[in-house]
Design a protein around this motif. Sequence first.
Motif, PDB file in Angstrom:
ATOM      1  N   LYS A  24      85.552 -70.760  -9.551  1.00 45.64           N
ATOM      2  CA  LYS A  24      86.687 -71.178 -10.372  1.00 45.64           C
ATOM      3  C   LYS A  24      86.357 -71.061 -11.852  1.00 45.64           C
ATOM      4  O   LYS A  24      85.192 -71.106 -12.254  1.00 45.64           O
ATOM      5  CB  LYS A  24      87.051 -72.632 -10.054  1.00 45.64           C
ATOM      6  CG  LYS A  24      87.512 -72.842  -8.619  1.00 45.64           C
ATOM      7  CD  LYS A  24      87.797 -74.321  -8.365  1.00 45.64           C
ATOM      8  CE  LYS A  24      88.226 -74.549  -6.923  1.00 45.64           C
ATOM      9  NZ  LYS A  24      88.446 -75.989  -6.637  1.00 45.64           N
ATOM     10  N   GLN A  56      87.603 -83.344  -6.673  1.00 42.06           N
ATOM     11  CA  GLN A  56      88.861 -83.178  -7.398  1.00 42.06           C
ATOM     12  C   GLN A  56      90.055 -83.153  -6.448  1.00 42.06           C
ATOM     13  O   GLN A  56      91.036 -83.835  -6.672  1.00 42.06           O
ATOM     14  CB  GLN A  56      88.820 -81.886  -8.236  1.00 42.06           C
ATOM     15  CG  GLN A  56      88.249 -82.062  -9.626  1.00 42.06           C
ATOM     16  CD  GLN A  56      86.871 -82.682  -9.580  1.00 42.06           C
ATOM     17  OE1 GLN A  56      85.938 -82.118  -9.025  1.00 42.06           O
ATOM     18  NE2 GLN A  56      86.719 -83.857 -10.151  1.00 42.06           N
ATOM     19  N   GLN A  57      89.982 -82.345  -5.419  1.00 43.34           N
ATOM     20  CA  GLN A  57      91.126 -82.225  -4.515  1.00 43.34           C
ATOM     21  C   GLN A  57      90.994 -83.215  -3.363  1.00 43.34           C
ATOM     22  O   GLN A  57      89.958 -83.323  -2.716  1.00 43.34           O
ATOM     23  CB  GLN A  57      91.230 -80.804  -3.960  1.00 43.34           C
ATOM     24  CG  GLN A  57      92.523 -80.574  -3.191  1.00 43.34           C
ATOM     25  CD  GLN A  57      92.751 -79.111  -2.895  1.00 43.34           C
ATOM     26  OE1 GLN A  57      92.061 -78.246  -3.414  1.00 43.34           O
ATOM     27  NE2 GLN A  57      93.726 -78.815  -2.049  1.00 43.34           N
ATOM     28  N   GLY A 104      82.877 -76.348  -9.780  1.00 49.11           N
ATOM     29  CA  GLY A 104      83.944 -75.365  -9.806  1.00 49.11           C
ATOM     30  C   GLY A 104      83.426 -73.949  -9.955  1.00 49.11           C
ATOM     31  O   GLY A 104      83.880 -73.027  -9.257  1.00 49.11           O
ATOM     32  N   ASP A 164      96.715 -72.980  -9.547  1.00 52.37           N
ATOM     33  CA  ASP A 164      96.454 -71.975  -8.514  1.00 52.37           C
ATOM     34  C   ASP A 164      96.908 -72.432  -7.127  1.00 52.37           C
ATOM     35  O   ASP A 164      97.063 -71.604  -6.221  1.00 52.37           O
ATOM     36  CB  ASP A 164      94.964 -71.637  -8.470  1.00 52.37           C
ATOM     37  CG  ASP A 164      94.505 -70.879  -9.708  1.00 52.37           C
ATOM     38  OD1 ASP A 164      95.362 -70.301 -10.410  1.00 52.37           O
ATOM     39  OD2 ASP A 164      93.285 -70.880  -9.993  1.00 52.37           O
ATOM     40  N   GLN A 206      89.241 -75.658 -15.799  1.00 54.61           N
ATOM     41  CA  GLN A 206      89.759 -76.744 -14.973  1.00 54.61           C
ATOM     42  C   GLN A 206      91.274 -76.870 -15.049  1.00 54.61           C
ATOM     43  O   GLN A 206      91.915 -77.288 -14.078  1.00 54.61           O
ATOM     44  CB  GLN A 206      89.106 -78.073 -15.380  1.00 54.61           C
ATOM     45  CG  GLN A 206      87.628 -78.167 -15.088  1.00 54.61           C
ATOM     46  CD  GLN A 206      87.029 -79.488 -15.535  1.00 54.61           C
ATOM     47  OE1 GLN A 206      87.743 -80.460 -15.781  1.00 54.61           O
ATOM     48  NE2 GLN A 206      85.701 -79.523 -15.657  1.00 54.61           N
ATOM     49  N   TRP A 238      93.012 -75.022 -12.153  1.00 53.17           N
ATOM     50  CA  TRP A 238      92.705 -75.296 -10.743  1.00 53.17           C
ATOM     51  C   TRP A 238      93.940 -75.795  -9.979  1.00 53.17           C
ATOM     52  O   TRP A 238      94.230 -75.295  -8.900  1.00 53.17           O
ATOM     53  CB  TRP A 238      91.563 -76.300 -10.619  1.00 53.17           C
ATOM     54  CG  TRP A 238      90.238 -75.813 -11.155  1.00 53.17           C
ATOM     55  CD1 TRP A 238      89.961 -74.583 -11.692  1.00 53.17           C
ATOM     56  CD2 TRP A 238      89.024 -76.556 -11.221  1.00 53.17           C
ATOM     57  NE1 TRP A 238      88.651 -74.524 -12.089  1.00 53.17           N
ATOM     58  CE2 TRP A 238      88.047 -75.711 -11.811  1.00 53.17           C
ATOM     59  CE3 TRP A 238      88.654 -77.840 -10.850  1.00 53.17           C
ATOM     60  CZ2 TRP A 238      86.737 -76.124 -12.019  1.00 53.17           C
ATOM     61  CZ3 TRP A 238      87.347 -78.259 -11.063  1.00 53.17           C
ATOM     62  CH2 TRP A 238      86.392 -77.402 -11.630  1.00 53.17           C
TER      63      TRP A 238
END
Length: 310
Positions: free
Chosen positions: A118, A21-22, A113, A127, A121, A124
């Motif tokens: 986490k 994701q990141q 996650g 944050d 979603q 995320w």
Amino acid sequence: MKKTYITLLFLFFIGIDSFAQQISKEEMLFLTQEWKGERFEDGRPKVSDDLLRRMRIVTHDEAWAVMKNAGYKYQYADGWEMINPDSIMVGRALTATFMPGRPDIHGAIDARGKAEGKKGQNVWPVDLLVKGDVYVADQFGIHDGGPTIGDNVGNAIFANSGNGIVYNGAIRDIAGLKEIGGFTSYYRSYHPSHHNQPRDLNTMLIGINKPTKIGQATVMAGDVVLGRDGAVSFIPAHLVEQVVVTSEVVRLRDMFGHERIREGKYTAGDIDTRWSDEIEKDFSQWLESHIDELPIAREQIQEILKNRTW
């Protein structure tokens, strides 16, 4: 069998960075290599607070002209609904990309996650926001069943960033969002529903700080977001200073030209075309004699005078 399948998908997504994701720091540096200034720890360009402050007087026309001349044709998006439409929003983009929900992919993403502690979603990216950011999310325009932002998430966004949102989708709890002072926001629609209710999967988060699409604009994390007059411009970090200085020069030249027209020294035709050497010389003298009266700081005017090519 189903549990084994999800586990394999989970391991697959962990093993391939391009599906994470990141965005990785290495990929961020690669995609934003024209930026030579300060960066956040994750590699995101960090345009200075001074340039963000000076950006607040820039118009879309000024920003668009600089970007188009540099070859950036797709950095402007309009047609928004707005909260605080008379305000100006400026900040560094933190991007999020959502896609229509698909159970196998959503399940793998969620499993990763949860393994990292986490929860939902939709928070995320929130944050990760810091002061001076603008949350820019592509929610693919989904309306019914799409909102990932209501007043709770909106308050978290504002607390973390001090800014609002550019959100390509529907929001909910609009009355509560309007109560957040300074939450200048651009969104596509309002709907009272909520994303991903039980047995109703609608959305999934597939990218944080990766390039994303907002309308016909391509947005990269670290772009400076300029929201005003019903539209949004996304200015690549390495072009921000050029946009700001160009705007300041245009503003000073307009002030000088309007003043000289009112005095009758020049006609509108003289000012509205390429200036003669005589007018350019007069302008330089005008800058120096008015340096403490103008709405641009003395040091910025001195820098303009030193580096001018006109």
